[in-house]
Design an enzyme around this catalytic site. Structure first.
Site, short mmCIF file in Angstrom:
data_model
loop_
_atom_site.label_atom_id
_atom_site.label_comp_id
_atom_site.label_asym_id
_atom_site.label_seq_id
_atom_site.Cartn_x
_atom_site.Cartn_y
_atom_site.Cartn_z
N ALA A 30 0.87 -1.20 0.00
CA ALA A 30 0.00 0.00 0.00
C ALA A 30 0.90 1.23 0.00
O ALA A 30 0.76 2.13 0.83
CB ALA A 30 -0.96 -0.01 1.18
N HIS A 35 6.86 5.91 1.61
CA HIS A 35 7.73 4.80 1.19
C HIS A 35 8.66 5.23 0.06
O HIS A 35 9.86 4.90 0.06
CB HIS A 35 6.89 3.62 0.70
CG HIS A 35 5.98 3.03 1.73
ND1 HIS A 35 4.61 3.22 1.71
CD2 HIS A 35 6.23 2.26 2.81
CE1 HIS A 35 4.06 2.60 2.72
NE2 HIS A 35 5.02 2.01 3.41
#
Ligand code: PAF
Length: 273
Positions: A30, A35
């Site tokens: 996800a 990230h």
């Protein structure tokens, strides 16, 4: 970018590349800009970038949270490739926990309290999977986000206590324009919950101002959360390896959100104060 699903194939791919310095970003998928900022940082610092996607059942103390965790593998692959990941390791559960698996890393110290108290077993699950992933990837550096400040402190403690041969690097919290810290759980918020959740960065900012003025940061943060009608599990100043960090955990509807600001290094929290 190579997709790899087994430990054997991972070793075969990485063994010839080790001398280039492997940077590793463990994730549960996800993926969002929090990230990809870690992928970018690893790309700048390392010769080879490996990311993993594994929704680790051992760190979920609530089965409904595990079931609801978003899974977006195809989109995640596109984002990882676009941000310079060389190898994406996506093992199935039985590759990580084969039948007969019977070892657990139990962490004390900084793992007690806060998330450790509200999510029993969570940090043992995180530590167990991280030690396993570090053993599989054998990185020179592993990258984590400041957003999970207690997780960072726990991982540092595990690396130190077990003499694991890698450096832990931490990327700053990434926020949406409205100040909400990016989290894979944000997609579960209704428009109204999201609007109320904006009290979280406001509470951290109020706490930081209080700290600078010699007042109680936790009391200032709690006041903002209470005024917004947000139910909080904790809003406190934690001591993470000597760094005073204002940490909050809030429930917005069925969604649990955490955020923090290291009071002596607020840039790490990405807050505009
Ligand atoms: O922060 C996360 O996404 C997870 O806790 C981690 C570090 C990937 C371990 O499962």
């Amino acid at each position: 970018m190579k997709w790899i699903r087994t430990v054997r194939a991972l070793r075969a791919a990485l063994d010839p590349l080790r001398s280039r310095g492997i940077g590793f970003v463990p994730t549960m998928g996800a993926l969002h800009r929090g990230h990809t900022a870690l992928f970018d940082l690893a790309r700048r610092e390392c010769g080879v970038v490996v990311a993993s996607i594994f929704v680790n059942p051992k760190q979920f103390n609530d089965p409904s949270d595990l079931a609801a965790y978003p899974r977006t593998e195809a989109e995640d692959g596109e984002l990882a490739a676009a941000h310079g990941v060389d190898v994406l390791f996506v093992p199935p559960p039985d590759e990580v926990y084969p039948s007969g698996f019977a070892t657990q890393v139990t962490v004390g110290g900084v793992a007690l309290g806060y998330e450790g108290a509200f999510r029993p077993g969570h940090f043992d699950g995180v530590a167990t999977v991280c030690v396993k992933l570090f053993g599989m990837v054998q990185p020179a550096r592993a990258y984590f986000g400041q957003k999970d400040a207690q997780q960072v402190a726990v991982i540092r403690q595990v690396v130190r206590d077990l003499n694991l041969p890698l450096d832990i690097r931490v990327g700053p919290t990434v926020r949406d324009d409205d100040g909400l810290a990016l989290s894979s759980r944000n997609v579960r918020l209704s428009a109204d919950e999201r609007r109320r959740a904006l009290a979280i960065p406001r509470a951290l900012a109020a706490g930081l101002r209080a700290f600078r003025e010699g007042r109680d940061p936790a009391a200032a943060a709690r006041e903002v959360l209470a005024a917004a009608g947000l139910e909080f599990e904790y809003a406190d100043v934690a001591d993470f390896a000597g760094e005073p960090t204002l940490v909050v955990a809030v429930r917005a509807g069925a969604t649990r959100l955490i955020d923090n600001v290291p009071l002596r290094d607020p840039q790490a929290a990405g807050l505009q104060v």
